[in-house]
Design a protein around this motif. Structure first.
Motif, short mmCIF file in Angstrom:
data_model
loop_
_atom_site.label_atom_id
_atom_site.label_comp_id
_atom_site.label_asym_id
_atom_site.label_seq_id
_atom_site.Cartn_x
_atom_site.Cartn_y
_atom_site.Cartn_z
N VAL A 12 1.10 -1.46 -0.27
CA VAL A 12 0.02 0.37 -0.67
C VAL A 12 0.91 1.19 0.01
O VAL A 12 0.77 2.02 -0.80
CB VAL A 12 -0.97 -0.65 1.66
N LEU A 14 0.64 -9.27 -0.64
CA LEU A 14 1.66 -8.49 0.53
C LEU A 14 1.24 -8.63 2.15
O LEU A 14 0.15 -9.24 2.47
CB LEU A 14 0.62 -6.96 0.29
N GLU A 26 0.74 -7.74 5.33
CA GLU A 26 0.37 -6.18 5.86
C GLU A 26 0.09 -6.64 7.33
O GLU A 26 0.16 -7.62 7.33
CB GLU A 26 -1.16 -5.45 5.41
N PRO A 27 0.82 -4.97 7.68
CA PRO A 27 1.55 -5.16 8.94
C PRO A 27 0.09 -5.86 9.94
O PRO A 27 -0.83 -5.23 9.26
CB PRO A 27 1.26 -3.71 9.23
N GLY A 28 0.26 -6.10 10.82
CA GLY A 28 -0.70 -6.44 12.26
C GLY A 28 -1.19 -7.86 11.57
O GLY A 28 -2.26 -8.44 11.99
N ARG A 29 -0.53 -8.52 10.13
CA ARG A 29 -1.49 -10.07 9.60
C ARG A 29 -0.80 -11.11 9.35
O ARG A 29 0.63 -10.50 8.67
CB ARG A 29 -2.58 -9.65 8.63
N ASP A 30 -0.84 -11.97 10.22
CA ASP A 30 0.09 -12.72 9.82
C ASP A 30 -0.68 -13.93 9.17
O ASP A 30 -1.84 -14.42 8.81
CB ASP A 30 -0.10 -13.74 10.87
N VAL A 62 -5.73 -1.44 11.47
CA VAL A 62 -6.45 -2.70 11.75
C VAL A 62 -6.54 -3.60 10.47
O VAL A 62 -6.73 -4.49 10.45
CB VAL A 62 -7.90 -2.30 12.94
N MET A 63 -7.00 -2.77 9.41
CA MET A 63 -7.10 -3.70 8.24
C MET A 63 -5.65 -4.16 7.27
O MET A 63 -5.90 -5.01 6.39
CB MET A 63 -7.94 -3.13 7.34
N GLY A 64 -4.87 -2.78 7.78
CA GLY A 64 -4.25 -2.86 6.70
C GLY A 64 -4.41 -2.42 5.76
O GLY A 64 -3.11 -2.81 4.12
N VAL A 81 -6.16 -7.10 18.23
CA VAL A 81 -5.84 -7.55 16.62
C VAL A 81 -5.07 -7.09 15.80
O VAL A 81 -4.45 -7.29 15.29
CB VAL A 81 -7.24 -7.23 16.34
N THR A 82 -4.94 -5.29 16.25
CA THR A 82 -3.67 -4.94 14.93
C THR A 82 -2.44 -5.42 14.93
O THR A 82 -1.63 -5.27 14.30
CB THR A 82 -3.73 -3.73 15.52
N GLN A 83 -2.10 -6.00 16.59
CA GLN A 83 -0.70 -6.46 16.39
C GLN A 83 -0.25 -8.04 15.93
O GLN A 83 0.21 -8.30 15.75
CB GLN A 83 -0.14 -5.97 17.70
N ASN A 84 -1.34 -8.35 16.48
CA ASN A 84 -1.26 -9.81 16.60
C ASN A 84 -2.56 -10.74 16.35
O ASN A 84 -3.03 -10.87 16.62
CB ASN A 84 -0.61 -10.79 18.00
N ARG A 85 -3.53 -10.47 14.95
CA ARG A 85 -4.40 -11.04 14.68
C ARG A 85 -5.02 -12.74 15.61
O ARG A 85 -5.87 -12.60 16.28
CB ARG A 85 -5.09 -11.23 13.29
N ARG A 86 -3.99 -13.54 15.28
CA ARG A 86 -4.06 -14.98 15.49
C ARG A 86 -3.97 -14.90 16.75
O ARG A 86 -4.89 -16.19 17.14
CB ARG A 86 -3.22 -15.50 14.40
N GLY A 91 4.28 -9.33 15.33
CA GLY A 91 3.91 -10.07 14.32
C GLY A 91 3.63 -8.51 13.70
O GLY A 91 2.75 -8.93 12.27
N VAL A 92 4.45 -7.56 13.19
CA VAL A 92 3.70 -6.13 12.47
C VAL A 92 5.05 -6.25 11.54
O VAL A 92 4.43 -6.43 10.15
CB VAL A 92 4.51 -5.59 13.35
#
Lengths: 378, 567
Positions: free
Chosen positions: A155, A370, A372-376, B298-300, B446-451, B564-565
């Motif tokens: 992005v 991508l 993206e940050p915050g999503r593994d 939160v959504m990226g 959730v922002t930092q480590n969703r799972r 997680g980022v």
């Protein structure tokens, strides 16, 4: 991800483009009112669609194969257009409103005494053709070198491409820049001595557009179907892993980025030749985003889909804006939403999944390109 | 008191009248008869008001009587004398007489020396205010000289007012229109003046007169010093004139120095003003970008319809004002306060609907989300255009937010200060939600480590929807603010979207302080560059700088750090 680099649909598309442009340009030379004659309006508008197809092809090359979502590619298109527009403006010569043989009308109007240095050589067609390729290429090289070297991606990259075209738009709106400000460059008379308003010239231009578009399609196919293409797809799908294996993703991206910018610029040049005007409105960020949706509709990562999408969406726009202009934005908006939600592989992908052949190399399982940050992601 | 009551009555009548189909006509009628004519305030006249037929002689001192008789004369010289006398008189009716004389509404009875003020066809005795009929009247004529004298006399009366600010205003009026004949008036006022602010104004006025008219030779040097020290921009022209034309080289030199010092001061205040404008622009950017930062975090993905949500917030403000005007006119003054929750609520609901209906299906595909939200933005634009029309709608600014205050050498509009404060409040509220509430904690998780957040029992889908709603609601709040400073049209959002993207990307994702720093940097940078290289070039330069900065720091000024980022 299926990686069978089978681009039969590209050859088909190139053939169709050639056929279409040849039939229409020949038809336009037939006496008018005949059954098979083609009106000048159709020649111009199809020429415009095919010019846009260059832009779509360019975007597909970087988005479909290198995973770079560019939201500013129309900048390269417009720069190519301006380079050609400069030559056409010089061709006007003393036939302008002010009758000044050395200066374009808008410079006389601003009471400039001589041409700025960057207009030097623009009176030669060969120099202008070089400018069409080199100026957007150089800008792309600089921008891409900076961006890919520092691994700006996803992005973030999209946003700065948009900022780039926005900055260029603001700059070209300035009268002081020497490109006609608001009005841009227009009112062209002829190219290489051929009258631009004659049916023969226009037919030849349409045929040339078709030839160059088909050539660009084949060039793009050649680029992405070999080892380099495989590297690009690897970069798209797992950039870090590719880097760890010893490849240089930034170099690969930069190469395809520059090539893509040049293809877009050629489209811009043909656009100006046939539409007859280029102005800063072409730099509007919205234009670039619209071009991305042509690719998405046709089918990302298929090359042929980009051309198909550009022609179809613009044809739809022509119809819509003529019949019910107030609904065009709804149509375009829903097209964006529906394509991303229901048609992730585009029309070519749809045909491929039904026929099982043409769109085999379309992206059938949209994996995230991508993380993206915050999503593994796995 | 009576005037105040009449005004209240008038407002009430007007608001009733505006509901009736005959509104305008009634208003007009009220206008004619309802407003008390500016005759001398009846309450301040001691005796004659209760017994107008007693005649005016009781209330008039000898000196005043002489002044009135002089006015009745046919000679301009005598009239001038009368005017001067009224200037030093304390008679409460003096002001009205002078004003009437100036406007040619003063007349004298042809068979008496009774002075009469004519107002809208009614003749009133100048002293008692009693309505007169039947008298043949002769208009008292004035010439330019007398008009000048009237001005001085009125100023002299004003300089004796009880109210300090009225005295100051009168002195400043003389400063702005310096005339030699005002000098004795100023000197008289100076000798009895106690208030320091008025004294300052008097000194200024005197200095201006001395320099402009040369009425007091030998005092120029002190005058130049006074004006130079004041640092007023409006004194610059006068001083520059002295610097170029004065025969005394020493005076000319000190005038030049004074001009230079005014210029310096002005430049300094100019910078202060630019920084303030920049902070104001920055606060608007901040408002626009805050919601974007929340959803991005939160959504990226950057929500391309964010600008349109702002636009809808602005239209919600318009609709609120329209609704209150139509059905609850009593609350109209507070329409903005009502619009804040309305805009937030509308955009919050819309945001949740967007998340549930669109974004939810595109998680994991951020670039596709970007395209889908762009398509959505086109639809929303066209929708608003179909509903409200393509042209601008008029959102009114409440009276307490219009106007400006002077701080030092600059003027600052109250509306801009209000937006600055509003933006700060929104940010404080958002920080509170993020840091101090359960929902904020879940959101950050959730922002930092969703799972991992999901494994800990957080319902991530619900958090997603609520977060998107929160971001959209903040866009609505930004729309309320923007409706006060910008045109409210369907294209409103497009003007902000690129700037707010840049703010978010420049500041770094998921960090409100970073967003604040980026917004202020861009805002102040824009306004400071504007006078140096022009608005457009400044903007282009900023864009290029931000592009280059992102090359250097691909994750913005304050990137999120953590396992997680990283991508």
């Amino acid at each position: 991800m299926k990686t069978s680099m089978d681009f039969r649909s590209v050859r088909l598309a190139a053939g169709l483009v050639l056929l279409l442009s040849a039939v229409l340009s020949l038809g336009s030379l037939l006496p008018q009112q005949g059954v098979f004659s083609v009106s000048p309006f159709v020649v111009t508008i199809v020429g415009k669609y095919l010019s846009y197809a260059f832009l779509a092809l360019a975007i597909d090359l970087v988005w479909g194969f290198a995973g770079i979502l560019t939201l500013g590619h129309a900048a390269f298109f417009a720069l190519g257009g301006y380079a050609m527009g400069m030559y056409l403006t010089r061709e006007i010569g003393a036939r302008g409103v002010y009758g000044n043989a050395h200066l374009p009308d808008f410079m006389v109007f601003l009471s400039w005494s001589d041409l700025p240095w960057y207009w030097m050589g623009s009176e030669h067609f060969a120099v202008s053709v070089l400018l069409v390729l080199l100026v957007p290429g150089a800008l792309a090289a600089l921008f891409g070198w900076l961006a890919f070297r520092s691994r700006v991606s996803g992005v973030y990259l999209s946003i700065i491409t948009q900022a780039l075209t926005f900055a260029l738009m603001l700059a070209f709106f300035q009268n002081g820049l020497g490109f006609g400000g608001n009005n841009g460059l227009t009112d062209f008379k002829d190219v290489l001595g051929f009258d631009l308003h004659q049916a023969r010239t226009r037919a030849a231009l349409l045929a040339l557009t078709g030839v160059f578009l088909a050539g660009s399609l084949m060039l793009a196919r050649w680029v992405v179907s070999g080892r380099f293409g495989r590297l690009l797809v690897a970069v798209r799908d797992a950039e870090s892993r590719t880097r760890f294996m010893g490849y240089r993703p930034d170099h690969a991206k930069l190469l395809v980025w520059i090539l893509s910018a040049m293809i877009a610029a050629v489209g811009g040049a043909f656009y100006v030749l046939q539409v007859g005007i280029i102005n800063p409105g072409e730099f509007t960020p919205g234009n670039s985003i619209e071009a991305v949706i042509w690719v998405a509709v046709g089918g990302r990562g298929t090359l042929s889909g980009a051309v198909l999408g550009a022609v179809l969406v613009n044809f739809g726009k022509t119809l819509f804006t003529a019949w019910m202009p107030e609904f065009w934005l709804y149509g375009l908006g829903f097209l964006f939403i529906a394509t991303t939600l229901f048609l992730p592989c585009g029309l070519v992908g749809l045909v491929g999944s039904m026929g099982g052949r043409a769109g085999r190399n379309a992206r059938t399982d949209p994996t995230p390109e991508l993380v993206e940050p915050g999503r593994d992601e796995e | 008191m009576a005037e105040a009551r009449a005004a209240v009555l008038l407002v009430a009548l007007l608001s009733v009248a505006s509901c009736l189909p005959l509104g305008p006509a009634i208003c007009l009628a009220q206008d004619r008869t309802g407003i008390p004519t500016p005759t001398p305030a009846p309450t301040s006249i001691p005796a004659p008001i209760s017994a107008p037929d007693v005649g005016h002689s009781n209330a008039v001192s000898d000196a005043d009587g002489e002044a009135l008789r002089a006015l009745a004369s046919r000679h301009f010289e005598a009239i001038g004398r009368g005017v001067a006398r009224l200037g030093v008189s304390d008679a409460p009716w003096g002001k009205a007489v002078l004003e009437a004389l100036h406007d040619g509404r003063l007349a004298v009875g042809s068979d008496s020396d009774r002075i009469v003020i004519r107002e809208n066809g009614v003749a009133r005795d100048a002293v008692t205010g009693a309505t007169l009929t039947g008298d043949a009247l002769r208009r008292i004529r004035v010439n330019n000289r007398i008009r000048g004298a009237i001005r001085i006399a009125l100023a002299e009366r004003a300089l004796r007012a009880n109210d300090v600010s009225a005295r100051e205003a009168a002195a400043m009026a003389l400063y702005h229109h310096p005339g030699a004949d005002a000098l004795p008036v100023l000197d008289r006022a100076m000798s009895r003046e106690k208030a320091a602010s008025v004294k300052r104004a008097l000194t200024l006025a005197r200095a201006a007169i001395v320099l402009k008219t040369g009425a007091a030779p030998g005092q120029e040097r002190a005058a130049v010093e006074t004006l130079g020290k004041s640092g007023r921009l409006d004194a610059r022209g006068l001083l520059a004139g002295v610097a170029s034309s004065s025969s005394d080289p020493e005076i000319a030199g000190s005038a030049r120095k004074a001009v230079a010092s005014i210029d310096r001061r002005q430049r300094l205040w100019g910078i202060v003003q630019n920084v303030f404008y920049g902070a104001s622009l920055g606060s608007v950017l901040m408002l626009a970008a805050m919601g974007l930062a929340v959803t991005f975090g939160v959504m990226g993905v950057i929500n391309m319809a964010h600008g349109e949500l702002m636009m809808i917030g602005a239209y919600a403000t318009y609709a609120t004002q329209y609704g209150l005007h139509r059905w609850l006119p009593g609350l109209e003054t507070w329409s903005l306060a009502v619009a804040v929750p309305v805009a937030f609520g509308v955009c919050w609901l819309l945001g949740i609907a967007i998340e549930k209906g669109l974004i939810r299906f595109l998680y994991g595909r951020p670039l596709e989300t970007l395209l889908a939200t762009w398509g959505l933005s086109l639809c929303l634009q066209q929708l608003v255009r179909s509903l409200f029309g393509p042209t601008n709608v008029a959102v009114t600014t409440p009276s307490f937010l219009s106007g400006s205050v002077a701080i030092g050498g600059t003027e600052i509009t109250i509306g801009r200060i209000a937006i600055l404060v509003f933006s700060g409040c929104v940010m404080a509220g958002l920080l509170f939600i993020l840091r101090r509430t359960r929902f904020g904690l879940q959101m950050r998780a959730v922002t930092q480590n969703r799972r991992m957040a999901a494994l800990m029992g957080i319902r991530t889908a619900r958090v997603d929807a609520l977060t998107f709603g929160l971001g959209s609601g903040i866009a609505g709040l930004a729309g309320v603010a923007v409706s006060q400073i910008d045109n409210v049209s369907p294209n409103l959002g497009q003007g902000y979207i690129i700037d707010s993207f840049l703010v978010v990307v420049f500041g770094g994702v998921g960090n409100l302080w970073g967003t604040l720093a980026a917004a202020m940097t861009l805002g102040i940078g824009d306004k400071v560059l504007e006078p140096l290289i022009g608005a457009v070039s400044g903007k282009i330069l900023l864009l290029v700088l931000v592009i280059l900065y992102i090359q250097k720091h691909p994750r913005g000024m304050f990137p999120l750090r953590g396992r997680g980022v990283d991508s």
